[in-house]
Design a protein around this motif. Structure first.
Motif, PDB file in Angstrom:
ATOM      1  N   LYS A 247       6.227 -18.188-101.808  1.00  0.00           N
ATOM      2  CA  LYS A 247       6.806 -18.204-100.461  1.00  0.00           C
ATOM      3  C   LYS A 247       7.458 -16.883-100.087  1.00  0.00           C
ATOM      4  N   LEU A 251       4.075 -14.381 -95.178  1.00  0.00           N
ATOM      5  CA  LEU A 251       4.612 -14.722 -93.866  1.00  0.00           C
ATOM      6  C   LEU A 251       3.564 -15.525 -93.108  1.00  0.00           C
ATOM      7  N   VAL A 269      10.253 -12.423 -85.804  1.00  0.00           N
ATOM      8  CA  VAL A 269      10.291 -13.362 -86.924  1.00  0.00           C
ATOM      9  C   VAL A 269      11.034 -14.616 -86.488  1.00  0.00           C
ATOM     10  N   GLU A 271      11.494 -19.162 -87.266  1.00  0.00           N
ATOM     11  CA  GLU A 271      11.686 -20.027 -88.437  1.00  0.00           C
ATOM     12  C   GLU A 271      10.516 -20.959 -88.713  1.00  0.00           C
ATOM     13  N   SER A 290       8.935 -17.255 -91.529  1.00  0.00           N
ATOM     14  CA  SER A 290       9.344 -16.920 -92.890  1.00  0.00           C
ATOM     15  C   SER A 290       9.136 -18.044 -93.893  1.00  0.00           C
ATOM     16  N   LEU A 295      14.427 -14.674 -95.279  1.00  0.00           N
ATOM     17  CA  LEU A 295      13.508 -13.538 -95.216  1.00  0.00           C
ATOM     18  C   LEU A 295      13.801 -12.595 -96.374  1.00  0.00           C
ATOM     19  N   SER A 296      12.795 -12.326 -97.188  1.00  0.00           N
ATOM     20  CA  SER A 296      12.987 -11.502 -98.387  1.00  0.00           C
ATOM     21  C   SER A 296      12.698 -10.039 -98.089  1.00  0.00           C
ATOM     22  N   GLN A 299       8.960  -9.426 -97.772  1.00  0.00           N
ATOM     23  CA  GLN A 299       8.399  -9.809 -96.481  1.00  0.00           C
ATOM     24  C   GLN A 299       8.723  -8.775 -95.411  1.00  0.00           C
ATOM     25  N   LEU A 314      14.763 -10.774 -85.205  1.00  0.00           N
ATOM     26  CA  LEU A 314      14.932 -12.093 -85.818  1.00  0.00           C
ATOM     27  C   LEU A 314      15.288 -13.091 -84.732  1.00  0.00           C
ATOM     28  N   ALA A 329      18.974 -12.469 -94.075  1.00  0.00           N
ATOM     29  CA  ALA A 329      17.932 -11.481 -93.780  1.00  0.00           C
ATOM     30  C   ALA A 329      18.544 -10.109 -93.529  1.00  0.00           C
TER      31      ALA A 329
END
Length: 693
Positions: A247, A251, A269, A271, A290, A295-296, A299, A314, A329
């Motif tokens: 995950k 994305l 971005v 949800e 995400s 959010l990593s 990503q 975002l 994030a």
């Protein structure tokens, strides 16, 4: 299995296919500068972009630390992998044929690679079956839901390959097993079926749900998201992580959105899956989601690769969960944002609606206008601190000030910090000019004196990273291979606040160890052991190296290679375990010493920014106040009053000086522990600080 020797043809094919910008860009945010790209070097503590990546030469080079090479060299250094591991990973990524020198090894390797192909095929077949069910009689309710409640056209449903999982226990299982000839074990590995509790057979993971396929950048199906139709929990059910689906690395919608992101030079971005689908249906095709997790960094790096301007907006939900997700994030990228490496904005749609709901009441043009007006991340966080606070009440005013000081303390000492200090002071003052000036001065002093915990990479010196890695590895080896001392290791780490290992693979290993031990003795007992209130003799009964190897091979085989030196130490490393407690105290003292050194460097920097008031200034001020009195009048202790005024005017500088000397004493104490336990080359002693007076 030992890595087979790769054929030179495979190595040459990988070198030719692996683009340096793509490879480096997956791990470093790159910005185009002329014919080349620049970014922050990951191999040293870089405060500004000093790494250059040349697509023409297929070469990277850092002008600060001298790191350089091709794509393979970069991954070897960055991921700490062997040459063969890197070449094999790149060959898998670009779907290149892999040849080895030894024939039998070639066959074993071919089987290993083909397993991923089988998983991709199973997922693709499942996606096709789900789509066929949506168009069948059993999918009538799901189709009505998508058309009437979601307002999706047939073209949009086709674009995103939406489907339906009938409310049956084994509809998909029977089809893939009997029609396509796939084994239940393979389907379980793909996350499509779940074993029954009694161990007698399998059943479908997705039942009675609208199905949304999740694809990778190449458009291959890697997992699914399912939305319940009857309101049963969970409302959304996602595929588990598998060999092809992580995950944090993917994305939703990026395969559809990449070109639009590049064209618009901005990524949005959101949800949820249906937020992305609704935005794309409205013509806003630069939106991705995400996958239900924070959010990593990986990503975000993928998004930055699609946008020259590195612009990300975002648009998470306005509820508490959405605000937490936005803050997480921001935490991933705030250093890059502060360095100007990307532009991060946060949009909350009016009335707290998510994008899907907003588009039903407004047009795409209104949404684009909101995107254009979205505030920068720091402006948004400032509003979050001030929101719903009554600044006329002292306690809420103090809470707001504390939150703002914490935020503004992240900014570099530059014009941008001054801008925000003025802006915040005006908000806090309610428009009163004189009060705003005083508040700005107070905020500036608090920001400069903000407490620092010794974890900033900015105050880290060359060599400390590798030294920390060696020390952490030594502690973990003791824990794994000296079972009688495990409770003592836990106490030592807790006492010195060293339980948060700095290196990711060390953190993952420690987390896996803790999970195993909690499963055997319970979390309460383990906490008591860490506090020294329980002897914890049972910890020695666990064969951690064997249990961890088995577990990691199943869950994260790539991690095993990095941890092999810890799980299976060489003879020389085993000799170092002859005196485990001495080694433990020495290595722990070194790690704590590093933190103290960084605190010293911070205190020096903070002290250097202080303006000291001289004794002459203090005396002059006192004389001015005593003009109507005789300086030698009875009862006046002039020396005492001068000293008192000096301490008042220089309170911050004296406090920093006191903290610095206290830290230096602590370092001396740690040196005694280190020398008594473990000898290594230590860093240069911290710089000296001049006295305040």
């Amino acid at each position: 299995m030992a890595m087979p020797r790769l054929h030179p043809r495979t190595i040459d094919a990988v070198k030719e296919r692996a683009d340096i910008v793509d490879v480096v860009g997956e791990h470093v945010v790159l910005k185009k500068k002329g014919r080349e790209f620049v970014g922050v070097c990951p191999f040293h503590d870089d405060s500004k972009p000093s790494m250059t990546v040349s697509p023409q030469k297929q070469f990277y080079y850092c002008f600060s630390c001298g790191a350089g090479g091709n794509s393979i060299k970069f991954l070897m250094e960055f991921q700490r992998q062997s040459f063969s591991d890197v070449v094999l990973d790149l060959a898998r990524r670009y779907q290149l044929p892999v040849e080895t020198v030894d024939g039998p090894q070639q066959e074993r390797l071919r089987q290993q690679l083909s397993r991923r192909d089988h998983l991709h095929r199973a997922l693709a077949l499942a996606s096709g079956w789900f789509r066929s069910q949506l168009k069948s009689a059993s999918g009538t309710e799901a189709l009505a839901y998508l058309r009437d409640q979601r307002g999706l056209s047939d073209a949009t449903m086709e674009t995103f390959a939406l489907g339906y999982a009938p409310d049956q226990w084994d509809g998909l299982l029977k089809h893939l097993q009997h029609v396509e000839g796939l084994s239940p074990e393979l389907l379980e590995s793909a996350g499509l079926v779940v074993p029954r509790k009694g161990g007698n057979g399998f059943y479908d993971r997705f039942r009675g749900r609208v199905i949304v396929p999740i694809r990778d950048r190449q458009g291959r199906v890697i997992g699914f998201g399912g939305r319940s139709l009857d309101g049963s929990d969970p409302k959304y059910l996602n595929s588990p992580e598998t060999e092809v689906f992580e995950k944090g690395k993917h994305l939703f919608g990026l395969d559809q959105a990449a070109n639009a992101i590049r064209k618009d030079d901005r990524a949005v971005v959101v949800e949820g899956y249906f937020d992305v689908i609704a935005l794309h249906a409205a013509g806003i095709t630069n939106a991705v989601a995400s996958l239900g997790t924070a959010l990593s960094g990986q990503q975000i790096t993928q998004l930055c690769r699609c946008s020259d301007g590195k612009r990300i907006v975002l648009n998470f939900d306005a509820d508490r969960a959405g605000i937490r997700a936005a803050n997480r994030a921001i935490g991933e990228v705030e250093q890059l944002a502060l360095q100007g490496q990307l532009e991060l904005r946060v949009l909350h749609t009016p009335s707290g609606k998510d994008p899907d709901e907003y588009l039903k009441d407004h047009g795409a043009g209104d949404y684009r206008a909101l995107l254009d007006q979205a505030p920068l991340w720091l402006d948004w966080q400032i509003e979050q601190v001030l929101e719903d606070r009554d600044l006329t009440k002292a306690d809420q005013f103090q809470q707001a000030v504390s939150g703002l000081v914490e935020l503004l303390g992240k900014l570099p000492q530059s014009a941008i910090r001054t801008h925000y200090l003025q802006q915040v002071a005006e908000r806090l003052s309610g428009g009163q000019g004189r009060l705003a000036l005083q508040l700005e001065q107070d905020l500036r002093q608090q920001v400069q004196g903000q407490r620092w915990h010794g974890r900033s990479a900015r105050h880290e010196k060359a060599g400390e990273v590798s030294q920390r890695e060696r020390c952490e590895a030594e502690i973990l080896r003791i824990y794994l291979h000296c079972p009688m001392h495990r409770s003592q290791v836990r106490c030592e780490l807790r006492q010195r606040e060293l339980e948060d290992f700095a290196l990711q693979h060390h953190r993952l290993l420690w987390s896996a160890i803790t999970d195993l031990e909690e499963g055997n003795i319970g979390s309460g007992r383990l906490e008591a052991i860490s506090r020294g209130k329980d002897p914890g003799h049972e910890l020695a009964d666990l064969d951690l190296p064997r249990l961890l190897t088995d577990q990691l091979l199943l869950e994260n085989s790539a991690l095993v290679a990095k941890l092999t030196p810890l799980l299976e130490p060489a003879e020389l490393q085993r000799l170092a375990l002859a005196r485990p407690m001495d080694v433990l105290r020495g290595t722990a003292a070194i790690l704590e010493r590093q933190k103290s050194h960084k605190r010293c460097r911070h205190l020096l920097e903070a002290w250097g920014g202080q303006r000291l008031e001289t004794l002459e200034r203090c005396i002059a001020s006192l004389i001015a106040n005593e003009q109507e009195q005789t300086a030698t009048a009875e009862g006046v202790d002039m020396e005492g009053r001068i000293q008192e005024m000096f301490e008042q005017l220089n309170a911050d500088a004296l406090r920093l000086q006191e903290l610095y000397y206290s830290e230096r004493k602590h370092i001396q104490h740690l040196d005694q522990q280190r020398c008594a336990g473990y000898e290594v080359v230590v860093a240069t002693p911290p710089e000296s600080i001049p006295p305040a007076a």
